[in-house]
Design a protein around this motif. Structure first.
Motif, mmCIF file in Angstrom:
data_model
loop_
_atom_site.group_PDB
_atom_site.id
_atom_site.type_symbol
_atom_site.label_atom_id
_atom_site.label_comp_id
_atom_site.label_asym_id
_atom_site.label_seq_id
_atom_site.Cartn_x
_atom_site.Cartn_y
_atom_site.Cartn_z
ATOM 1 N N LEU A 275 -16.125 -2.452 -8.682
ATOM 2 C CA LEU A 275 -15.141 -3.259 -8.108
ATOM 3 C C LEU A 275 -13.867 -2.913 -8.806
ATOM 4 C CD1 LEU A 275 -17.219 -6.627 -7.885
ATOM 5 C CD2 LEU A 275 -16.098 -5.438 -6.109
ATOM 6 N N LEU A 276 -13.755 -2.572 -10.063
ATOM 7 C CA LEU A 276 -12.632 -2.437 -10.985
ATOM 8 C C LEU A 276 -12.039 -1.054 -10.402
ATOM 9 C CD1 LEU A 276 -11.234 -2.310 -13.470
ATOM 10 C CD2 LEU A 276 -13.130 -1.140 -14.744
ATOM 11 N N HIS A 277 -12.898 0.047 -10.036
ATOM 12 C CA HIS A 277 -12.215 1.412 -9.744
ATOM 13 C C HIS A 277 -11.408 1.038 -8.236
ATOM 14 C CE1 HIS A 277 -13.159 4.401 -12.513
ATOM 15 N NE2 HIS A 277 -14.114 3.588 -13.076
ATOM 16 N N TYR A 278 -11.889 0.217 -7.388
ATOM 17 C CA TYR A 278 -11.544 -0.067 -6.211
ATOM 18 C C TYR A 278 -10.196 -0.822 -6.201
ATOM 19 C CZ TYR A 278 -11.253 -1.868 -1.402
ATOM 20 O OH TYR A 278 -10.698 -1.976 -0.219
ATOM 21 N N ILE A 279 -10.014 -1.967 -7.102
ATOM 22 C CA ILE A 279 -8.927 -2.472 -7.327
ATOM 23 C C ILE A 279 -7.893 -1.478 -7.957
ATOM 24 C CG2 ILE A 279 -7.703 -4.581 -8.589
ATOM 25 C CD1 ILE A 279 -10.357 -5.873 -8.352
ATOM 26 N N ALA A 280 -8.200 -0.882 -8.892
ATOM 27 C CA ALA A 280 -7.244 0.036 -9.399
ATOM 28 C C ALA A 280 -6.997 1.217 -8.535
ATOM 29 C CB ALA A 280 -7.981 0.871 -10.765
ATOM 30 N N ALA A 281 -7.806 1.679 -7.715
ATOM 31 C CA ALA A 281 -7.370 2.754 -6.727
ATOM 32 C C ALA A 281 -6.572 2.159 -5.628
ATOM 33 C CB ALA A 281 -8.422 3.403 -6.298
ATOM 34 N N ASN A 282 -6.706 0.951 -5.405
ATOM 35 C CA ASN A 282 -5.591 0.332 -4.272
ATOM 36 C C ASN A 282 -4.146 0.373 -4.953
ATOM 37 O OD1 ASN A 282 -5.536 -0.451 -1.517
ATOM 38 N ND2 ASN A 282 -5.437 -2.511 -2.357
ATOM 39 N N THR A 283 -4.253 0.129 -6.036
ATOM 40 C CA THR A 283 -2.832 -0.099 -6.627
ATOM 41 C C THR A 283 -2.233 1.248 -6.851
ATOM 42 O OG1 THR A 283 -3.681 -1.997 -8.288
ATOM 43 C CG2 THR A 283 -1.692 -0.956 -8.794
ATOM 44 N N VAL A 284 -2.986 2.329 -7.285
ATOM 45 C CA VAL A 284 -2.459 3.769 -7.256
ATOM 46 C C VAL A 284 -2.008 4.033 -5.902
ATOM 47 C CG1 VAL A 284 -3.008 6.306 -7.927
ATOM 48 C CG2 VAL A 284 -3.492 4.313 -9.248
ATOM 49 N N LEU A 285 -2.856 3.635 -4.930
ATOM 50 C CA LEU A 285 -2.468 4.102 -3.309
ATOM 51 C C LEU A 285 -0.949 3.488 -3.286
ATOM 52 C CD1 LEU A 285 -2.915 5.101 -0.764
ATOM 53 C CD2 LEU A 285 -4.180 3.179 -0.184
ATOM 54 N N TYR A 286 -0.714 2.248 -3.819
ATOM 55 C CA TYR A 286 0.269 1.586 -3.500
ATOM 56 C C TYR A 286 1.490 2.247 -4.026
ATOM 57 C CZ TYR A 286 4.017 -1.720 -4.876
ATOM 58 O OH TYR A 286 5.410 -2.362 -5.030
ATOM 59 N N MET A 287 1.331 2.888 -5.276
ATOM 60 C CA MET A 287 2.396 3.810 -5.937
ATOM 61 C C MET A 287 2.635 4.966 -5.417
ATOM 62 S SD MET A 287 2.994 1.566 -8.272
ATOM 63 C CE MET A 287 4.152 2.612 -9.229
ATOM 64 N N TYR A 288 1.515 5.616 -4.667
ATOM 65 C CA TYR A 288 1.936 6.847 -4.035
ATOM 66 C C TYR A 288 2.291 6.658 -2.634
ATOM 67 C CZ TYR A 288 -1.217 9.812 -7.203
ATOM 68 O OH TYR A 288 -1.478 10.241 -8.360
ATOM 69 N N CYS A 289 2.340 5.450 -2.059
ATOM 70 C CA CYS A 289 2.994 5.269 -0.831
ATOM 71 C C CYS A 289 4.619 4.976 -1.140
ATOM 72 C CB CYS A 289 2.548 3.933 0.010
ATOM 73 S SG CYS A 289 0.666 4.229 0.576
ATOM 74 N N LYS A 290 4.625 4.300 -2.255
ATOM 75 C CA LYS A 290 6.146 4.373 -2.472
ATOM 76 C C LYS A 290 6.739 5.643 -2.818
ATOM 77 C CE LYS A 290 7.715 0.989 -5.262
ATOM 78 N NZ LYS A 290 7.801 -0.189 -6.164
ATOM 79 N N ALA A 291 6.018 6.461 -3.530
ATOM 80 C CA ALA A 291 6.400 7.968 -3.804
ATOM 81 C C ALA A 291 6.674 8.640 -2.404
ATOM 82 C CB ALA A 291 5.529 8.656 -4.640
ATOM 83 N N LEU A 292 5.989 8.310 -1.606
ATOM 84 C CA LEU A 292 6.173 9.038 -0.213
ATOM 85 C C LEU A 292 7.315 8.596 0.508
ATOM 86 C CD1 LEU A 292 4.861 11.085 1.735
ATOM 87 C CD2 LEU A 292 3.640 9.132 2.968
ATOM 88 N N HIS A 293 7.653 7.318 0.466
ATOM 89 C CA HIS A 293 8.874 6.738 1.106
ATOM 90 C C HIS A 293 10.061 6.886 0.106
ATOM 91 C CE1 HIS A 293 5.477 5.140 3.461
ATOM 92 N NE2 HIS A 293 6.502 4.764 4.479
ATOM 93 N N GLY A 294 10.221 7.593 -0.857
ATOM 94 C CA GLY A 294 11.129 7.683 -1.645
ATOM 95 C C GLY A 294 11.732 6.639 -2.656
ATOM 96 N N GLU A 295 10.786 5.549 -2.845
ATOM 97 C CA GLU A 295 11.236 4.402 -3.583
ATOM 98 C C GLU A 295 10.663 4.668 -5.104
ATOM 99 O OE1 GLU A 295 9.396 0.913 -1.907
ATOM 100 O OE2 GLU A 295 10.124 1.241 0.109
ATOM 101 N N LEU A 296 9.720 5.470 -5.362
ATOM 102 C CA LEU A 296 9.316 5.551 -6.581
ATOM 103 C C LEU A 296 10.243 6.160 -7.642
ATOM 104 C CD1 LEU A 296 6.688 4.863 -8.537
ATOM 105 C CD2 LEU A 296 5.764 6.794 -7.872
#
Length: 327
Positions: A275-296
């Motif tokens: 559960l811990l790694h799933y929540i953390a991985a989903n947050t990192v995925l959000y950061m990577y999606c922002k990087a892909l769209h040039g927001e990060l």
């Protein structure tokens, strides 16, 4: 040579693992506060509220045709308590992973305090998502109703046999289509809880925002959901079976009692880690999606005056520049 974190499942998992290892004591405290009680509540529910035997059901239905309110009190309290704990775990771990990604200080008291600002956005976003999913399900049911009504109106031409293979296959196809539609929306709305916590958006706005950010990373979101969903499902099933088969041993020093305790503790501990790694991985995925769209890059430029992601490794005092690239 600087390491490159590619925008794929391996990169998401490795980055979330690095953040958790860097702040291991902080995430351990959050796990003990929220994830461990949540895991215990999930796997121990069958033993706390066992199913009524068949003869008792017949006797109860004979004497009391309607379910008494007392029988609904415990399930209601259990559901509300479990949901509250899950929201707290989701909010605090997402908050900590988000700040840990930037290399900011991660402390327990500010993390717990963040619940005041993230609880309402999480609840409203969850209700908005459930409302839309209910509308989608109702749309499929209305479609089936309209089709059946049209066929029945042509009674002189067609006669509906509800036990026929054709009707069963029709219902199966509709059910599969509903499942695929629900899975699709779960994928594109997967970042909505993270957005509700990190951007303080609420209601339908995090859902639209998640659908925009996840564009181009849907395969990673699906893989993350399948991997952790299957593992968590298997471990919950094993935990329920283990706790249900737990017998009280008179001598607590016997090997049976020790073995049962070790098995149950191990299953609960691994479920907490999942559960811990799933929540953390989903947050990192959000950061990577922002990087892909040039927001990060813009956020990093504002905070660190550079166009690179500064990620601290084992030593928080020595920053390492990691370039996020598409792969």
């Amino acid at each position: 040579m600087t390491p490159a974190h590619t925008l794929n499942l391996i990169g998401v998992l490795s980055e979330s693992k690095r953040i958790i290892n860097t702040h291991s004591r902080h995430f351990l405290a959050l796990s003990l506060l929220f994830l461990l009680p949540l895991s215990c509540a999930i796997v121990s529910y069958p033993t706390l509220y066992p199913p009524t035997p068949q003869h008792d059901v017949v006797s109860t239905q004979f004497h009391h045709p309607f379910t008494s309110p007392q029988t609904l009190i415990f399930p209601l309290i259990y559901t509300l308590t479990t949901y509250l704990i899950s929201l707290c775990a989701l909010a605090t771990i997402t908050y900590s992973t988000f700040h840990g990604f930037y290399g900011r200080p991660v402390k327990l008291f500010p993390t717990i305090k963040s619940l005041l600002s993230s609880f309402f956005p999480l609840v409203s976003t969850a209700l908005a998502g459930k409302f839309l999913l209910c509308l989608i399900s109702l749309s499929f049911l209305m479609f089936v109703f309209v089709i059946v009504t049209l066929i029945q109106s042509l009674v002189f031409v067609f006669v509906i046999d509800y036990n026929s293979n054709s009707f069963i296959w029709f219902i199966a196809v509709i059910g599969l289509a509903l499942f695929m539609a629900t899975l699709y929306f779960q994928i594109i709305w997967g970042l909505a809880p993270v957005i509700a916590v990190t951007e303080s958006k609420w209601g339908f706005e995090p859902l639209w925002r998640s659908a925009y950010l996840i564009n181009g990373m849907r395969s990673v979101s699906l893989s993350l959901m399948l991997v952790f969903g299957s593992l968590i499902g298997v471990w919950v099933w094993m935990g329920v079976r283990s706790v249900s088969g737990f017998t009280i041993v008179e001598d607590w020093r016997s090997w049976e009692f020790v073995l049962q305790t070790v098995v149950c503790s191990g299953l609960l501990g691994f479920l907490v880690l999942l559960l811990l790694h799933y929540i953390a991985a989903n947050t990192v995925l959000y950061m990577y999606c922002k990087a892909l769209h040039g927001e990060l890059a813009m956020e990093i430029a504002e905070e660190f005056a550079r166009e690179y992601v500064c990620l601290p490794f084992d030593d928080d005092k020595v920053p390492h520049i990691v370039t996020v690239v598409s792969g």
